[in-house]
Write a protein that holds these residues in place. Sequence first.
Motif, short mmCIF file in Angstrom:
data_model
loop_
_atom_site.label_atom_id
_atom_site.label_comp_id
_atom_site.label_asym_id
_atom_site.label_seq_id
_atom_site.Cartn_x
_atom_site.Cartn_y
_atom_site.Cartn_z
N VAL A 44 0.71 -1.20 0.04
CA VAL A 44 -0.02 0.08 -0.07
C VAL A 44 0.79 1.48 0.13
O VAL A 44 2.10 1.13 0.41
CB VAL A 44 -0.84 -0.07 1.31
CG1 VAL A 44 -1.81 -1.14 1.08
CG2 VAL A 44 -0.34 0.27 2.48
N HIS A 209 -3.96 1.55 -3.39
CA HIS A 209 -3.67 2.49 -2.49
C HIS A 209 -5.07 2.80 -1.53
O HIS A 209 -4.89 3.53 -0.91
CB HIS A 209 -4.00 3.78 -3.52
CG HIS A 209 -5.19 3.83 -4.14
ND1 HIS A 209 -5.90 3.05 -5.14
CD2 HIS A 209 -6.36 4.78 -3.77
CE1 HIS A 209 -7.13 3.45 -5.29
NE2 HIS A 209 -7.46 4.45 -4.53
N LEU A 211 -6.62 1.60 1.64
CA LEU A 211 -6.48 1.02 2.95
C LEU A 211 -7.75 0.08 3.34
O LEU A 211 -7.49 -1.11 3.92
CB LEU A 211 -5.93 1.79 3.84
CG LEU A 211 -4.90 2.85 3.74
CD1 LEU A 211 -4.66 3.63 4.82
CD2 LEU A 211 -3.76 2.01 3.22
N ALA A 214 -7.24 -3.10 1.26
CA ALA A 214 -6.19 -3.94 1.82
C ALA A 214 -6.47 -4.58 3.07
O ALA A 214 -6.19 -5.74 3.31
CB ALA A 214 -4.84 -2.83 2.05
#
Length: 242
Positions: A44, A209, A211, A214
């Motif tokens: 990330v 990118h 979060l 992710a």
Amino acid sequence: GPALSVRDLDKAYGSSGWLVNRAPTQAAKDVNFDIPMGRTLGIVGESGSGKSTVARCIMRLIDPSDGSIKVAGAEIAKLTRSEMRPYRKHIQIVFQDPFRSLNPRWTVGQSLIEGPLNLGQDKTSAMKRARELMELVGLPEDAVDRYPHQFSGGQRQRIAIARAIAMEPDVLVADEAVSALDVSVQDQVLKLLDELQKKLGIAILFITHDLRVAAQICDEVVVMQKGRVVEHGKAASVLGAP
Ligand code: ADP
Ligand code: ADP
């Protein structure tokens, strides 16, 4: 050993070739991580932090400046284009735009069998496998007879995933693979990746990118900033609980 192992990876753009007088961009510096089979590691970071550079090095779309990249135990960081050929199947990529993997003029089946045919599989068994793969990614078998534009964005991304999986890779690289999708569709595709990983035991390198995304899919996370790894740990401790 791990499915993918990256050691001291460096990439400086513009440090060789004919533009030698231009100041090089150190796009990645001292990048280290391992991904065991069956696990997902996220990279990330903000735009320009070096995520795609790491992915392009691992895919050997570009030459790393220095460091080691081992895929299923084989060192690939310094292989030439032709030496790289037998290793390509081991790492497959899914891009943000599925049309980077799918030819709009080909049926889905034709796109799915291209790689396996290049590896010497016969057409009948490759097409049979393509139909099975459609079911595996949640589409009807006869999707192989249709064209990419006849599907929704989320369905097209499922097809791109199926095309990657058709090569039976050790490592699947997802480069912003859900970033162009609506949140509800993102969640469905992430769930699919999770299921596929459980069934097939592949390692996933998930570049994003985002979060939130992710935190949903990654076991471990590497945070990049200006080409360097500034944090590396369990997803829950780096990003907080999903
Ligand atoms: P991210 O994927 O995190 O957005 P990139 O890896 O694309 O980051 O970019 C990292 C840095 O390298 C940026 O400063 C970017 O401008 C630069 N860069 C990327 N590709 C090239 C290239 N082909 N030539 C020169 N600089 C590049
Ligand atoms: P991605 O979406 O994969 O990060 P970009 O949109 O950042 O790619 O870049 C598109 C193309 O431009 C890529 O081939 C990349 O290598 C190149 N590129 C990116 N940044 C630079 C830069 N600063 N100088 C030269 N080329 C660049």
